[in-house]
Motif scaffolding. Structure first.
Motif, PDB file in Angstrom:
ATOM      1  N   TYR A  73    -126.467 -93.365  23.110  1.00 43.49           N
ATOM      2  CA  TYR A  73    -125.991 -93.133  21.478  1.00 43.49           C
ATOM      3  C   TYR A  73    -124.681 -92.762  21.518  1.00 43.49           C
ATOM      4  O   TYR A  73    -124.017 -92.481  19.928  1.00 43.49           O
ATOM      5  CB  TYR A  73    -126.837 -91.971  20.694  1.00 43.49           C
ATOM      6  CG  TYR A  73    -128.292 -92.441  20.414  1.00 43.49           C
ATOM      7  CD1 TYR A  73    -128.911 -93.904  20.679  1.00 43.49           C
ATOM      8  CD2 TYR A  73    -129.262 -91.464  20.092  1.00 43.49           C
ATOM      9  CE1 TYR A  73    -129.941 -93.942  20.153  1.00 43.49           C
ATOM     10  CE2 TYR A  73    -130.526 -91.726  19.546  1.00 43.49           C
ATOM     11  CZ  TYR A  73    -130.934 -93.147  19.927  1.00 43.49           C
ATOM     12  OH  TYR A  73    -132.346 -93.232  19.480  1.00 43.49           O
ATOM     13  N   SER A  82    -125.844 -94.502  17.785  1.00 40.54           N
ATOM     14  CA  SER A  82    -127.050 -94.788  17.681  1.00 40.54           C
ATOM     15  C   SER A  82    -127.663 -95.977  16.773  1.00 40.54           C
ATOM     16  O   SER A  82    -128.838 -96.613  17.300  1.00 40.54           O
ATOM     17  CB  SER A  82    -127.981 -93.529  17.089  1.00 40.54           C
ATOM     18  OG  SER A  82    -127.553 -92.982  15.885  1.00 40.54           O
ATOM     19  N   SER A  85    -127.411 -98.885  19.317  1.00 37.80           N
ATOM     20  CA  SER A  85    -127.753 -98.882  20.636  1.00 37.80           C
ATOM     21  C   SER A  85    -128.858 -99.529  21.091  1.00 37.80           C
ATOM     22  O   SER A  85    -129.597 -99.824  20.332  1.00 37.80           O
ATOM     23  CB  SER A  85    -128.303 -97.063  20.723  1.00 37.80           C
ATOM     24  OG  SER A  85    -128.851 -97.064  22.010  1.00 37.80           O
ATOM     25  N   THR A  88    -132.249 -98.349  20.199  1.00 41.36           N
ATOM     26  CA  THR A  88    -132.455 -98.467  18.907  1.00 41.36           C
ATOM     27  C   THR A  88    -133.138 -99.851  18.686  1.00 41.36           C
ATOM     28  O   THR A  88    -134.003-100.229  17.909  1.00 41.36           O
ATOM     29  CB  THR A  88    -131.462 -98.311  17.858  1.00 41.36           C
ATOM     30  OG1 THR A  88    -130.985 -96.789  18.163  1.00 41.36           O
ATOM     31  CG2 THR A  88    -132.004 -98.392  16.351  1.00 41.36           C
ATOM     32  N   TYR A 128    -127.527 -89.146  24.120  1.00 41.69           N
ATOM     33  CA  TYR A 128    -126.287 -89.103  24.037  1.00 41.69           C
ATOM     34  C   TYR A 128    -125.677 -89.324  25.335  1.00 41.69           C
ATOM     35  O   TYR A 128    -124.299 -89.400  25.508  1.00 41.69           O
ATOM     36  CB  TYR A 128    -125.563 -88.070  23.195  1.00 41.69           C
ATOM     37  CG  TYR A 128    -126.095 -88.568  21.542  1.00 41.69           C
ATOM     38  CD1 TYR A 128    -125.096 -89.148  20.840  1.00 41.69           C
ATOM     39  CD2 TYR A 128    -127.252 -87.825  21.083  1.00 41.69           C
ATOM     40  CE1 TYR A 128    -125.390 -89.278  19.552  1.00 41.69           C
ATOM     41  CE2 TYR A 128    -127.453 -88.120  19.819  1.00 41.69           C
ATOM     42  CZ  TYR A 128    -126.441 -88.919  18.989  1.00 41.69           C
ATOM     43  OH  TYR A 128    -126.838 -88.839  17.745  1.00 41.69           O
TER      44      TYR A 128
END
Length: 210
Positions: A73, A82, A85, A88, A128
C-alpha cells in the motif's frame, strides 16, 4: 476438442494499453498515440501479453493493470497507494485458467519498506510493507483461484531484497517465478524489442514447465 484457455493479467504500467483495461479507469502508460521519446510501442499487438496470448491460442479474460501500482500500500514519496495496489485489485480478474502477475517493479523503484517475512495474522498496517503484502496477495489468490495456473513475472534490475522476497514468498505458495533478463527499455519501460523479449521468455518458461 479442448477448451481454449483464458488468461488474466494483474499488472502495473508494463502491462497497460489504452482501451484494453478492466476497469477502464485504471491509469495507463501505453497509449495508441504516445510520443517516440516515451515508447515505440504503438499497437496493442506489440504488448508482451497480447503476443503471449495470441501465440499460444489462448484468449484474454481480464487485464487489470494499473500504471504505478505497488503490491504493497506504500507508493512513491511514501504516499498511500492502497487504491491502486495489487492487493486491492486481485479480486477483479474474472474466471481465468491462467493468471500472470507482473509486479514488484514500483515497490522497488518507490523504495517501499521491505518488512519482515510474515504469513499469518497479517494486519492492515502490515500491507504497507512489501513482504507481508506479497504474502497476503498470494495466499488469497491461491485460495480464491482454484485450479488456476498463477505465474509471477519478475522484472530485471530491481532491488536485491525485492528479488529475494519474491522468490522466497512465491516458493511458499508454489507460484512459479519467471525471472526476466536483459529487457530492452525506453524511459524504464519495455520497448517493442523489450516486449518481444518478455513474451519469448514467458513462452519458453511455460513450454519448459509443461
Amino acid at each position: 476438442m479442448a477448451q481454449t484457455k483464458s488468461v488474466s493479467i494483474l499488472g502495473d504500467s508494463y502491462s497497460t494499453y489504452e482501451g484494453f483495461m478492466t476497469p477502464s479507469t485504471n491509469e495507463l502508460w501505453y497509449y495508441g498515440k504516445n510520443g517516440d521519446k516515451k515508447t515505440d510501442v504503438k499497437n496493442v499487438r506489440q504488448t508482451w501479453w497480447h503476443e503471449v496470448i495470441s501465440e499460444n491460442g489462448w484468449r484474454l479474460c481480464i487485464n487489470n493493470s494499473y500504471s504505478g501500482a505497488t503490491v504493497s500500500y506504500t507508493g512513491y514519496d511514501g504516499n498511500d497507494y492502497s487504491a491502486r495496489s495489487f492487493n486491492t485489485r486481485m479480486d477483479n480478474l474474472g474466471q481465468p485458467d491462467i493468471i500472470f502477475v507482473f509486479g514488484a517493479t514500483n515497490d522497488s523503484w518507490a523504495g517501499t519498506p521491505i518488512g519482515e517475512y510474515k504469513y499469518d495474522n497479517i494486519t492492515y498496517g502490515d500491507l504497507y510493507q512489501f513482504r507481508p503484502a506479497l504474502a497476503r496477495m498470494l495466499q488469497w489468490m491461491t485460495d480464491r483461484y482454484i485450479n488456476t495456473e498463477i505465474y509471477f513475472l519478475l522484472n530485471n534490475d530491481l532491488r536485491d531484497e525485492i528479488d529475494e522476497s519474491v522468490k522466497t514468498i512465491c516458493a511458499r505458495y508454489n507460484v512459479p517465478v519467471i525471472e526476466l533478463t536483459d529487457i530492452d527499455k525506453i524511459s524504464g519501460h519495455p520497448s517493442v524489442k523489450g516486449m518481444r523479449q518478455i513474451a519469448d521468455q514467458v513462452n519458453a518458461f511455460i513450454k519448459k514447465s509443461k
